[in-house]
Design a protein around this motif. Structure first.
Motif, PDB file in Angstrom:
ATOM      1  N   VAL A   1       0.853  -1.186   0.000  1.00 41.41           N
ATOM      2  CA  VAL A   1       0.000   0.000   0.000  1.00 41.41           C
ATOM      3  C   VAL A   1       0.888   1.236   0.000  1.00 41.41           C
ATOM      4  O   VAL A   1       1.698   1.436   0.911  1.00 41.41           O
ATOM      5  N   GLY A   2       0.752   2.051  -1.045  1.00 34.53           N
ATOM      6  CA  GLY A   2       1.541   3.268  -1.164  1.00 34.53           C
ATOM      7  C   GLY A   2       0.656   4.506  -1.197  1.00 34.53           C
ATOM      8  O   GLY A   2      -0.570   4.415  -1.303  1.00 34.53           O
ATOM      9  N   LEU A   3       1.284   5.655  -1.097  1.00 30.38           N
ATOM     10  CA  LEU A   3       0.567   6.924  -1.173  1.00 30.38           C
ATOM     11  C   LEU A   3       0.316   7.286  -2.633  1.00 30.38           C
ATOM     12  O   LEU A   3       1.245   7.295  -3.446  1.00 30.38           O
TER      13      LEU A   3
ATOM     14  N   SER B   1      -0.225  10.105  -3.667  1.00 32.20           N
ATOM     15  CA  SER B   1       0.402  11.418  -3.876  1.00 32.20           C
ATOM     16  C   SER B   1       1.898  11.329  -4.134  1.00 32.20           C
ATOM     17  O   SER B   1       2.547  12.362  -4.343  1.00 32.20           O
ATOM     18  N   ALA B   2       2.465  10.129  -4.134  1.00 33.60           N
ATOM     19  CA  ALA B   2       3.895   9.960  -4.363  1.00 33.60           C
ATOM     20  C   ALA B   2       4.271  10.425  -5.764  1.00 33.60           C
ATOM     21  O   ALA B   2       3.436  10.426  -6.676  1.00 33.60           O
ATOM     22  N   PRO B   3       5.533  10.831  -5.956  1.00 35.71           N
ATOM     23  CA  PRO B   3       5.978  11.201  -7.312  1.00 35.71           C
ATOM     24  C   PRO B   3       5.684  10.094  -8.306  1.00 35.71           C
ATOM     25  O   PRO B   3       5.698   8.897  -7.959  1.00 35.71           O
ATOM     26  N   ASP B   4       5.412  10.457  -9.536  1.00 31.13           N
ATOM     27  CA  ASP B   4       4.993   9.523 -10.567  1.00 31.13           C
ATOM     28  C   ASP B   4       5.933   8.323 -10.666  1.00 31.13           C
ATOM     29  O   ASP B   4       7.148   8.487 -10.817  1.00 31.13           O
ATOM     30  N   GLY B   5       5.367   7.137 -10.551  1.00 36.74           N
ATOM     31  CA  GLY B   5       6.129   5.908 -10.695  1.00 36.74           C
ATOM     32  C   GLY B   5       6.792   5.413  -9.434  1.00 36.74           C
ATOM     33  O   GLY B   5       7.227   4.261  -9.378  1.00 36.74           O
ATOM     34  N   GLU B   6       6.892   6.246  -8.414  1.00 39.16           N
ATOM     35  CA  GLU B   6       7.591   5.845  -7.198  1.00 39.16           C
ATOM     36  C   GLU B   6       6.643   5.171  -6.211  1.00 39.16           C
ATOM     37  O   GLU B   6       5.416   5.342  -6.273  1.00 39.16           O
ATOM     38  N   PHE B   7       7.230   4.410  -5.296  1.00 40.25           N
ATOM     39  CA  PHE B   7       6.463   3.772  -4.228  1.00 40.25           C
ATOM     40  C   PHE B   7       6.886   4.366  -2.899  1.00 40.25           C
ATOM     41  O   PHE B   7       8.053   4.283  -2.508  1.00 40.25           O
TER      42      PHE B   7
ATOM     43  N   ARG C   1      -8.044  -2.702  -4.700  1.00 38.45           N
ATOM     44  CA  ARG C   1      -7.583  -1.548  -5.470  1.00 38.45           C
ATOM     45  C   ARG C   1      -8.623  -0.414  -5.439  1.00 38.45           C
ATOM     46  O   ARG C   1      -8.279   0.764  -5.251  1.00 38.45           O
ATOM     47  N   ALA C   2      -9.891  -0.766  -5.625  1.00 41.36           N
ATOM     48  CA  ALA C   2     -10.940   0.255  -5.657  1.00 41.36           C
ATOM     49  C   ALA C   2     -11.087   0.955  -4.313  1.00 41.36           C
ATOM     50  O   ALA C   2     -11.230   2.184  -4.247  1.00 41.36           O
ATOM     51  N   VAL C   3     -11.052   0.186  -3.231  1.00 40.69           N
ATOM     52  CA  VAL C   3     -11.170   0.786  -1.899  1.00 40.69           C
ATOM     53  C   VAL C   3      -9.972   1.684  -1.615  1.00 40.69           C
ATOM     54  O   VAL C   3     -10.105   2.754  -1.015  1.00 40.69           O
ATOM     55  N   ALA C   4      -8.784   1.271  -2.050  1.00 37.67           N
ATOM     56  CA  ALA C   4      -7.592   2.090  -1.836  1.00 37.67           C
ATOM     57  C   ALA C   4      -7.746   3.469  -2.469  1.00 37.67           C
ATOM     58  O   ALA C   4      -7.372   4.496  -1.874  1.00 37.67           O
ATOM     59  N   ARG C   5      -8.307   3.518  -3.679  1.00 35.30           N
ATOM     60  CA  ARG C   5      -8.470   4.801  -4.363  1.00 35.30           C
ATOM     61  C   ARG C   5      -9.364   5.741  -3.561  1.00 35.30           C
ATOM     62  O   ARG C   5      -9.156   6.961  -3.564  1.00 35.30           O
ATOM     63  N   ARG C   6     -10.322   5.181  -2.871  1.00 27.96           N
ATOM     64  CA  ARG C   6     -11.237   6.001  -2.068  1.00 27.96           C
ATOM     65  C   ARG C   6     -10.554   6.575  -0.835  1.00 27.96           C
ATOM     66  O   ARG C   6     -11.083   7.481  -0.187  1.00 27.96           O
TER      67      ARG C   6
ATOM     68  N   ARG D   1      -2.602   3.906  -3.184  1.00 32.12           N
ATOM     69  CA  ARG D   1      -2.339   3.168  -4.415  1.00 32.12           C
ATOM     70  C   ARG D   1      -1.740   1.829  -4.032  1.00 32.12           C
ATOM     71  O   ARG D   1      -0.878   1.761  -3.149  1.00 32.12           O
ATOM     72  N   VAL D   2      -2.174   0.757  -4.681  1.00 27.37           N
ATOM     73  CA  VAL D   2      -1.709  -0.567  -4.287  1.00 27.37           C
ATOM     74  C   VAL D   2      -0.985  -1.251  -5.440  1.00 27.37           C
ATOM     75  O   VAL D   2      -1.256  -0.988  -6.614  1.00 27.37           O
ATOM     76  N   SER D   3      -0.071  -2.119  -5.063  1.00 26.23           N
ATOM     77  CA  SER D   3       0.658  -2.920  -6.050  1.00 26.23           C
ATOM     78  C   SER D   3       0.667  -4.373  -5.605  1.00 26.23           C
ATOM     79  O   SER D   3       0.992  -4.676  -4.455  1.00 26.23           O
TER      80      SER D   3
END
Length: 467
Positions: free
Chosen positions: A157-159, A161-167, A238-243, A247-249
């Motif tokens: 589980v990542g933010l 708002s992190a810079p593009d592509g980063e975890f 994934r959907a719940v994370a967006r709410r 962001r999840v991987s």
């Protein structure tokens, strides 16, 4: 319950009428669209969506989709085989109404897995869900066996708002720690609520080892339904994370170093309601059939990794002494063995005993993974295979002589090695059939070529947000 019969143009008896009724029910519940979902050879979830009012038409005649996706890579480039990968032709996606659910994490949407059928109404030889369904049906007809299966699902589980592509981990607490559970308490509670609303029984959800990592374990079902459930639960997570601004991987290796995300498979064989992995006279209570089945899986693990660990990123995870199971060893409750016999709790073993296959991650197409594992086990059952001496502790500690005596060797350390083993395994290739087997090798080779020359950090980054 999973529909076991192949779809047919015009719909199976009663299907269209049921779809009409479902359409009205869904509309009344505020559902406007249905996600038609499948997983391609590279392990990427692909979808088409239709308005709820078009569900009956989709059930009767399917929805168009190009067969080219059978040879798509994770980066959306395409490779080709003698049969697949051209822009020609079309397929029809037929939803399985038995598995249709309203998505709690995506208001306004329902979800259903699909089988893919040719324009002429025949079975598409590249459809992994159809492949698994037929493996299960053949096992019941030829051996009197049924199976129960479940996937463990690990994710980072990542933010968002992190810079593009980063975890950037969204939780900082220690592995299995109470701090991490508190940090993402609202998110994981909503995951549990969404799973419950969708009829997914959850055994446990907890912080895992790697930064920002969690794991959810769900109840076992028949193999096709278990694969469906794996896809559905990941969509939900994934959907719940967006709410929640997260962001999840599910990538096998979100970072190049450390422990990655696994997708361990739990699998048990049953006959007439009796679990064959307990109550027998073989080691640790296995029946002779259960041991032969386990031996068949163990013997084919090097080739199976081309299916169960299908990404270049998978081999950043498959490292010794990280509970990933990278040796052809089996043991009772031994988490470093690739094949782990789980006996279950005393008093509940008739229900709980199963095999855990550890070198599996969530880049794997779950239908291909389960179908191939069952095919390998059935080959062992047919030949009367016997398990070697079990391994206790970490197999890496065995000296060369003892490892050889037990048949313990390192699983492929790269996707190229796994593909070479798969190419030489006639049992697995025959089970998949030539079209699907060739798709597997072509897509894996395409992934190998796509990361040629990249170091581990860049490989991890290339697949970080693909799964």
């Amino acid at each position: 319950m999973t529909t076991l019969a192949d779809p047919v143009p015009g719909g199976r008896p009663g299907d269209v009428e049921r779809a009409d009724a479902l359409s009205g029910e869904l509309t009344g519940r505020g559902v406007h669209g249905v996600v038609l979902a499948y997983v391609d050879t590279a392990g990427i979830g692909r979808v088409k969506t239709v308005p709820t009012t078009a569900l009956a038409s989709a059930t009767a005649w399917g929805v168009g989709m190009s067969p080219v996706f059978d040879t798509f890579l994770a980066n959306d480039a395409a490779v080709a085989t003698d049969v697949l990968g051209s822009p020609d032709g079309d397929l029809r996606l037929y939803p399985d109404l038995e598995r249709l659910v309203v998505l709690a994490g995506q208001p306004g949407w329902a979800w259903a897995p699909v089988d893919r059928v040719t324009q002429e109404g025949g079975r598409h030889p590249g459809c992994s869900r159809t492949f698994l369904r037929h493996v299960v049906a053949d096992a019941a007809r030829e051996h009197g066996l049924r199976f129960k299966a479940a996937f463990e699902i690990e994710w980072a589980v990542g933010l968002d708002s992190a810079p593009d592509g980063e975890f950037v981990p969204a939780a900082t607490g220690p592995a299995y720690g109470a701090i991490r559970q508190v940090e993402l308490s609202e998110y994981t509670a909503e995951v549990l609520a969404a799973c419950a609303a969708q009829g997914v029984d959850v055994d446990q959800i907890h912080p895992e080892y790697a930064p920002g990592q969690f794991e959810i374990s769900v109840g076992a079902l028949d193999p096709v339904a278990a694969a469906d459930r794996s896809v559905l639960v990941r969509q939900t997570i994934r959907a719940v994370a967006r709410r929640h601004g997260l962001r999840v991987s599910f990538s096998p290796a979100v970072l190049a170093q450390g422990v990655g995300n696994g997708g361990h498979v739990h699998l048990s064989a049953w006959r007439e309601g009796v679990n064959l992995h307990t109550g027998g006279e073989r080691r640790h209570g296995m029946t002779a059939e259960a041991e032969a089945f386990a031996a068949g899986v163990l013997a084919r693990l090097p080739a199976l990794t081309a299916v169960t660990a299908p990404s270049p990123a998978s081999y950043l995870r498959l490292k010794p002494s990280q509970w990933a199971g990278v040796f052809t060893a089996w043991g009772l409750e031994t988490r470093e063995c690739a094949l782990r016999l789980v006996r279950g709790t005393a008093g509940r073993r008739a229900k709980q005993a199963n095999l855990e296959v550890k070198p599996v991650d969530l880049a794997a197409n779950p239908y291909l993974a389960l179908g191939s594992l069952i095919a390998a086990g059935l080959a062992g059952l047919t030949s009367g295979a016997v398990l070697p001496e079990e391994t206790r502790g970490d197999p890496v500690r065995l000296d060369a002589e003892e490892a050889a005596a037990r048949g313990v060797r390192r699983l492929p350390a790269s996707l190229a090695e796994a593909v070479a083993a798969f190419r030489g395994d006639e049992v697995l290739r025959a089970a998949l059939g030539p079209v699907l087997a060739d798709a597997v090798t072509a897509v894996r080779q395409g992934e190998i070529d796509a990361v040629d020359g990249l170091d581990d950090e860049r490989v991890a980054a290339a697949y970080r947000w693909k799964y």
